[in-house]
Design a protein around this motif. Sequence first.
Motif, PDB file in Angstrom:
ATOM      1  N   THR A  52       8.640   5.631   2.232  1.00  0.00           N
ATOM      2  CA  THR A  52       7.325   4.369   1.679  1.00  0.00           C
ATOM      3  C   THR A  52       6.969   4.326   0.223  1.00  0.00           C
ATOM      4  OG1 THR A  52       6.442   6.011   1.998  1.00  0.00           O
ATOM      5  CG2 THR A  52       6.012   5.128   4.249  1.00  0.00           C
ATOM      6  N   ASP A  64       1.486   3.115   2.114  1.00  0.00           N
ATOM      7  CA  ASP A  64       2.164   3.633   3.712  1.00  0.00           C
ATOM      8  C   ASP A  64       3.009   2.150   3.505  1.00  0.00           C
ATOM      9  OD1 ASP A  64      -0.016   6.077   3.774  1.00  0.00           O
ATOM     10  OD2 ASP A  64      -1.575   4.675   4.353  1.00  0.00           O
ATOM     11  N   THR A  65       3.629   1.948   2.840  1.00  0.00           N
ATOM     12  CA  THR A  65       4.022   0.558   3.070  1.00  0.00           C
ATOM     13  C   THR A  65       5.374   1.222   3.055  1.00  0.00           C
ATOM     14  OG1 THR A  65       2.474  -1.427   2.382  1.00  0.00           O
ATOM     15  CG2 THR A  65       4.978  -1.936   2.412  1.00  0.00           C
ATOM     16  N   ILE A  66       6.802   1.092   4.386  1.00  0.00           N
ATOM     17  CA  ILE A  66       8.257   1.040   4.971  1.00  0.00           C
ATOM     18  C   ILE A  66       8.746  -0.261   3.802  1.00  0.00           C
ATOM     19  CG2 ILE A  66       9.912   1.593   6.438  1.00  0.00           C
ATOM     20  CD1 ILE A  66       7.485   2.747   7.980  1.00  0.00           C
ATOM     21  N   GLY A 101       4.534   4.696  -0.797  1.00  0.00           N
ATOM     22  CA  GLY A 101       4.030   5.973  -1.629  1.00  0.00           C
ATOM     23  C   GLY A 101       4.778   7.269  -2.315  1.00  0.00           C
ATOM     24  N   GLU A 102       5.913   7.642  -1.013  1.00  0.00           N
ATOM     25  CA  GLU A 102       6.857   8.239  -1.139  1.00  0.00           C
ATOM     26  C   GLU A 102       7.788   8.150  -2.335  1.00  0.00           C
ATOM     27  OE1 GLU A 102       7.783  10.111   3.327  1.00  0.00           O
ATOM     28  OE2 GLU A 102       8.903   8.507   2.627  1.00  0.00           O
ATOM     29  N   SER A 154       0.503  -1.314  -0.292  1.00  0.00           N
ATOM     30  CA  SER A 154      -0.309  -0.268  -0.010  1.00  0.00           C
ATOM     31  C   SER A 154       0.654   1.030  -0.308  1.00  0.00           C
ATOM     32  CB  SER A 154      -0.667   0.279   1.197  1.00  0.00           C
ATOM     33  OG  SER A 154      -0.720   0.118   2.340  1.00  0.00           O
TER      34      SER A 154
END
Length: 220
Positions: A70, A35-37, A72-73, A33
């Motif tokens: 993450t 937010d997954t690191i 997303g980043e 997702s």
Amino acid sequence: MLKKITSLCTTLCLSIALILPVSAPVSASGTLSPDTIVTKENVNQVVEYLGLDPRDLKKANASDESVTVTVGELQQVINQLKQAPKEVTSTENLNVIAPLASSDFCTGLKMLYYTTNLGGSFELSYEVAANYSWNKFTSVNNATVSVIDNDDNLLTTFTISSREVGAKVISSGAKVELTAKVKVDSWLSVGNVGIIKVMTTSVNTSKEWNTTQAGIPMCV
């Protein structure tokens, strides 16, 4: 009797197989997702999820475990990088000339400087060493290029993968002409695991300086 029992077992097995649901294969990226690191354990999965090739990942020899990023980043940075064209041309933008020192010499060496104005995450900076004598350029000693990182994003890095840079005296000594073909690789830092190349941009540059722009002393 044995045939009837065998037939009955076969029928029951087929019925059970038809009734029980069949599990669909789970996608490799299905558990990720925004937010997954990113970690060492899931980095290959993340790279594939982002549309890149894990084989292109250059893993760091040592890593800072306190650095986290993450999915997303990373996706946001990739989208930003890919907005830039894969090939650009830079010609005759404003050049910066080194400050002139007062001199009575009519023969000497002049450094010529030029920085592209691509308006993206990086620029190219050129330097040309030109000899002059009595109001004219006579020869060029050297021409170099370096990349300037305009982006304050800590996740991006830019390197020159190939360069063809040349400069020469033209117009009977009235001008120096610079021409260059440079390829710049855009790299993405994948957390504390390593870096991976996102894209390559080709930059074609041409630039001319006349004796006035170069600040050649007027000798009579």
